[in-house]
Design a protein around this motif. Structure first.
Motif, mmCIF file in Angstrom:
data_model
loop_
_atom_site.group_PDB
_atom_site.id
_atom_site.type_symbol
_atom_site.label_atom_id
_atom_site.label_comp_id
_atom_site.label_asym_id
_atom_site.label_seq_id
_atom_site.Cartn_x
_atom_site.Cartn_y
_atom_site.Cartn_z
ATOM 1 N N ALA A 80 0.841 -1.202 0.000
ATOM 2 C CA ALA A 80 0.000 0.000 0.000
ATOM 3 C C ALA A 80 0.874 1.250 0.000
ATOM 4 C CB ALA A 80 -0.934 -0.003 1.200
ATOM 5 N N ASN A 81 1.918 1.233 0.803
ATOM 6 C CA ASN A 81 2.843 2.373 0.837
ATOM 7 C C ASN A 81 3.539 2.545 -0.505
ATOM 8 O OD1 ASN A 81 2.292 3.105 3.482
ATOM 9 N ND2 ASN A 81 3.889 1.767 4.317
ATOM 10 N N VAL A 123 1.119 4.105 -3.043
ATOM 11 C CA VAL A 123 0.911 5.540 -2.795
ATOM 12 C C VAL A 123 2.089 6.342 -3.340
ATOM 13 C CG1 VAL A 123 0.735 7.272 -0.955
ATOM 14 C CG2 VAL A 123 -0.581 5.162 -0.803
#
Length: 189
Positions: free
Chosen positions: A52-53, A56
């Motif tokens: 997820a990081n 992003v």
């Protein structure tokens, strides 16, 4: 206590011990599977947080495609490793159970032969021929069971090698396909 009662008591005790060994094999295998699943859940959670990081932080389409490739390979590798671990646990449990069954079969045959030997001592004249025939049948049966056990082990070994090869081939095929797709997408961008 009479001899029959002693024999029955010994037989019952032996059967309880066998049942407990089977239970231990089952519980140990279940425990290992649960531990594996908890480890995979933790690893997946950590991996998803990192992914997820990384998503992003993506700045352009090229980087997104490269990340997608990396995530796909990682997912396939994790699934393959999980499958291998699960298969190893199941294989080990099967081997342990097979060994126990083989031990019990051998012990049963020894008890029957011992019982026949005792019978011969108190049997009327001429019974030794019938006992020899029964012993011969038991030996032939034991040899057949041994052959079947060896054949089953060979099949299990072949299946084990096939599963491992299939897992490796699948992972390699997915990586190759993903690289081709990634290369085609990069050319289109």
């Amino acid at each position: 206590m009479t001899t029959a009662q002693q024999q029955f008591s010994a037989f019952a005790t032996e059967q309880v011990e066998v049942a407990l060994r089977f239970a231990r094999i089952s519980i140990d295998s279940a425990e290992r599977i649960i531990k594996l699943q908890v480890e995979v859940a933790k690893s997946t959670l950590e991996s998803n947080a990192k992914n997820a990081n990384a998503l992003v932080a993506v700045k352009d389409a090229q980087e997104a495609l490269a990340l997608r490739q990396k995530l796909a390979e990682s997912s396939i590798e994790q699934a393959t490793n999980y499958s291998r671990s699960l298969y190893e646990i199941a294989s080990q449990a099967q081997v342990e159970a097979s060994q126990l069954v083989e031990e019990r079969t051998t012990a049963f045959n020894k008890h029957v032969v011992s019982g026949l030997d005792q019978f011969v001592k108190s049997a009327p004249a001429g019974a030794d021929v019938a006992v020899a025939a029964v012993k011969s049948t038991l030996q032939a049966t034991a040899a057949a069971v041994d052959s079947l056990t060896k054949a089953a082990k060979q099949v299990a070994d072949f299946a084990d090698a096939s599963v491992k090869a299939a897992g490796t081939a699948t992972a390699d095929a997915v990586k190759t396909a993903a690289k081709k797709t990634n290369g085609a997408n990069a050319a289109a961008v």
